[in-house]
Design a protein around this motif. Structure first.
Motif, PDB file in Angstrom:
ATOM      1  N   PRO A 111     -69.782 -26.208   2.042  1.00 11.14           N
ATOM      2  CA  PRO A 111     -69.201 -27.124   3.042  1.00 11.14           C
ATOM      3  C   PRO A 111     -68.571 -28.365   2.395  1.00 11.14           C
ATOM      4  CG  PRO A 111     -71.378 -26.419   3.750  1.00 11.14           C
ATOM      5  CD  PRO A 111     -71.203 -25.944   2.331  1.00 11.14           C
ATOM      6  N   GLY A 112     -69.215 -28.892   1.363  1.00  9.36           N
ATOM      7  CA  GLY A 112     -68.664 -30.047   0.665  1.00  9.36           C
ATOM      8  C   GLY A 112     -67.324 -29.724   0.022  1.00  9.36           C
ATOM      9  N   LEU A 113     -67.243 -28.575  -0.624  1.00  6.89           N
ATOM     10  CA  LEU A 113     -65.980 -28.160  -1.251  1.00  6.89           C
ATOM     11  C   LEU A 113     -64.883 -27.957  -0.209  1.00  6.89           C
ATOM     12  CD1 LEU A 113     -67.100 -25.620  -4.009  1.00  6.89           C
ATOM     13  CD2 LEU A 113     -66.330 -27.986  -4.314  1.00  6.89           C
ATOM     14  N   GLU A 114     -65.241 -27.345   0.912  1.00 11.09           N
ATOM     15  CA  GLU A 114     -64.245 -27.096   1.963  1.00 11.09           C
ATOM     16  C   GLU A 114     -63.657 -28.410   2.475  1.00 11.09           C
ATOM     17  OE1 GLU A 114     -63.044 -24.112   3.044  1.00 11.09           O
ATOM     18  OE2 GLU A 114     -64.276 -23.118   1.528  1.00 11.09           O
ATOM     19  N   ILE A 115     -64.496 -29.397   2.694  1.00 11.92           N
ATOM     20  CA  ILE A 115     -64.018 -30.695   3.183  1.00 11.92           C
ATOM     21  C   ILE A 115     -63.162 -31.375   2.116  1.00 11.92           C
ATOM     22  CG2 ILE A 115     -64.771 -33.044   3.784  1.00 11.92           C
ATOM     23  CD1 ILE A 115     -67.106 -31.670   5.308  1.00 11.92           C
ATOM     24  N   ILE A 116     -63.613 -31.344   0.876  1.00 13.89           N
ATOM     25  CA  ILE A 116     -62.856 -31.948  -0.221  1.00 13.89           C
ATOM     26  C   ILE A 116     -61.490 -31.284  -0.350  1.00 13.89           C
ATOM     27  CG2 ILE A 116     -62.763 -32.095  -2.755  1.00 13.89           C
ATOM     28  CD1 ILE A 116     -65.886 -32.486  -2.589  1.00 13.89           C
ATOM     29  N   MET A 117     -61.442 -29.981  -0.302  1.00 15.73           N
ATOM     30  CA  MET A 117     -60.175 -29.267  -0.465  1.00 15.73           C
ATOM     31  C   MET A 117     -59.218 -29.582   0.691  1.00 15.73           C
ATOM     32  SD  MET A 117     -60.480 -27.895  -3.379  1.00 15.73           S
ATOM     33  CE  MET A 117     -58.986 -26.963  -3.403  1.00 15.73           C
ATOM     34  N   GLU A 118     -59.743 -29.664   1.902  1.00 14.87           N
ATOM     35  CA  GLU A 118     -58.898 -29.990   3.056  1.00 14.87           C
ATOM     36  C   GLU A 118     -58.347 -31.403   2.927  1.00 14.87           C
ATOM     37  OE1 GLU A 118     -56.674 -29.955   6.408  1.00 14.87           O
ATOM     38  OE2 GLU A 118     -57.540 -28.243   5.366  1.00 14.87           O
ATOM     39  N   ARG A 119     -59.188 -32.348   2.550  1.00 16.14           N
ATOM     40  CA  ARG A 119     -58.723 -33.739   2.380  1.00 16.14           C
ATOM     41  C   ARG A 119     -57.665 -33.830   1.286  1.00 16.14           C
ATOM     42  NH1 ARG A 119     -63.001 -37.326   4.393  1.00 16.14           N
ATOM     43  NH2 ARG A 119     -62.681 -37.001   6.618  1.00 16.14           N
ATOM     44  N   ASN A 120     -57.893 -33.146   0.182  1.00 17.71           N
ATOM     45  CA  ASN A 120     -56.908 -33.175  -0.905  1.00 17.71           C
ATOM     46  C   ASN A 120     -55.594 -32.535  -0.479  1.00 17.71           C
ATOM     47  OD1 ASN A 120     -58.515 -34.574  -2.619  1.00 17.71           O
ATOM     48  ND2 ASN A 120     -58.670 -32.983  -4.156  1.00 17.71           N
ATOM     49  N   ARG A 122     -54.370 -32.519   2.535  1.00 16.23           N
ATOM     50  CA  ARG A 122     -53.701 -33.516   3.380  1.00 16.23           C
ATOM     51  C   ARG A 122     -53.078 -34.616   2.535  1.00 16.23           C
ATOM     52  NH1 ARG A 122     -57.949 -34.446   8.371  1.00 16.23           N
ATOM     53  NH2 ARG A 122     -57.892 -32.302   9.120  1.00 16.23           N
ATOM     54  N   MET A 123     -53.792 -35.071   1.520  1.00 14.49           N
ATOM     55  CA  MET A 123     -53.261 -36.120   0.650  1.00 14.49           C
ATOM     56  C   MET A 123     -52.011 -35.641  -0.084  1.00 14.49           C
ATOM     57  SD  MET A 123     -54.776 -38.945   1.014  1.00 14.49           S
ATOM     58  CE  MET A 123     -54.154 -39.806  -0.402  1.00 14.49           C
ATOM     59  N   LYS A 124     -52.022 -34.405  -0.554  1.00 16.55           N
ATOM     60  CA  LYS A 124     -50.854 -33.847  -1.254  1.00 16.55           C
ATOM     61  C   LYS A 124     -49.657 -33.782  -0.310  1.00 16.55           C
ATOM     62  CE  LYS A 124     -52.826 -32.910  -5.207  1.00 16.55           C
ATOM     63  NZ  LYS A 124     -52.605 -33.756  -6.347  1.00 16.55           N
ATOM     64  N   ARG A 125     -49.902 -33.367   0.944  1.00 20.52           N
ATOM     65  CA  ARG A 125     -48.807 -33.324   1.921  1.00 20.52           C
ATOM     66  C   ARG A 125     -48.259 -34.723   2.169  1.00 20.52           C
ATOM     67  NH1 ARG A 125     -52.094 -29.530   4.531  1.00 20.52           N
ATOM     68  NH2 ARG A 125     -52.789 -31.051   6.073  1.00 20.52           N
ATOM     69  N   LEU A 126     -49.143 -35.703   2.301  1.00 17.48           N
ATOM     70  CA  LEU A 126     -48.704 -37.086   2.505  1.00 17.48           C
ATOM     71  C   LEU A 126     -47.894 -37.593   1.307  1.00 17.48           C
ATOM     72  CD1 LEU A 126     -51.831 -38.759   4.154  1.00 17.48           C
ATOM     73  CD2 LEU A 126     -49.599 -38.359   5.214  1.00 17.48           C
ATOM     74  N   GLU A 127     -48.338 -37.263   0.107  1.00  8.67           N
ATOM     75  CA  GLU A 127     -47.608 -37.673  -1.093  1.00  8.67           C
ATOM     76  C   GLU A 127     -46.218 -37.048  -1.117  1.00  8.67           C
ATOM     77  OE1 GLU A 127     -50.041 -36.724  -4.499  1.00  8.67           O
ATOM     78  OE2 GLU A 127     -51.591 -38.139  -3.890  1.00  8.67           O
TER      79      GLU A 127
END
Length: 189
Positions: A111-120, A122-127
């Protein structure tokens, strides 16, 4: 999801591989030290790298800095037995996306990895969006400057200056920004 695991303990690498593959992750490489982890990342460009902090030759935090600076992976997380404040602060400085304290099991790692990967993600899309907007703004600024120059030097209206730039862009099959840059260079002579 392509993953590289780096830990100097083979049994931990084996356990992690089993947990990850059971959940559908593809472990593309394993490394016993930070140096090998960086080299594996250069070859594989994984989505995720899981690093132990204390490893021979090159520790996990230093390896993470190299991986981040060279853009060798989207996400780097640490998996370590150390939770001292100094390690956490070093991890922050190394742009680590997640910090897991051993021992971990499937129920708290995945679950921790899934949340981290989703946040990253989103950050890549924003960048990317930010970069696109910045490029468009830069292009628009140059075109506006060139329009102003044409308006003052040739007595054109704003629309006529824009149409002039656009016509050259179409006929020469180059961007309006490039046409505007050429117009601005001619001004400098």
């Amino acid at each position: 999801m392509r993953v590289i695991i780096a830990d100097d303990e083979p049994i931990i690498r084996m356990d992690l591989r089993e947990i990850l593959e059971k959940q559908g992750y593809e472990v593309v490489a394993e490394a016993a030290d930070g140096f090998d982890a960086v080299e594996c990342c250069k070859k594989e460009h994984p989505d995720l790298v899981i690093l132990d902090v204390k490893m021979p030759l090159l520790d996990g935090i230093t390896a993470a800095k190299i991986i981040d600076e060279e853009n060798l992976s989207d996400t780097v997380v640490l998996l370590t037995a150390y939770c001292d404040k100094e390690f956490v602060e070093s991890a922050k400085d190394a742009n680590i996306s997640g910090y897991f304290v051993k021992p971990v099991d499937e129920h708290n790692l995945i679950p921790g990895l899934e949340i981290i990967m989703e946040r990253n993600s989103r950050m890549k899309r924003l960048e990317r969006d930010y970069q696109n907007v910045s490029k468009r703004l830069e292009s628009r600024t140059v075109v506006e400057q060139a329009k102003g120059l044409l308006m003052s030097s040739r007595g054109l209206s704003e629309q006529e200056a824009f149409d002039y730039i656009r016509a050259i862009s179409k006929s020469k099959n180059i961007s309006m920004k490039r046409v505007a840059e050429i117009i601005m260079m001619r001004r400098g002579r």
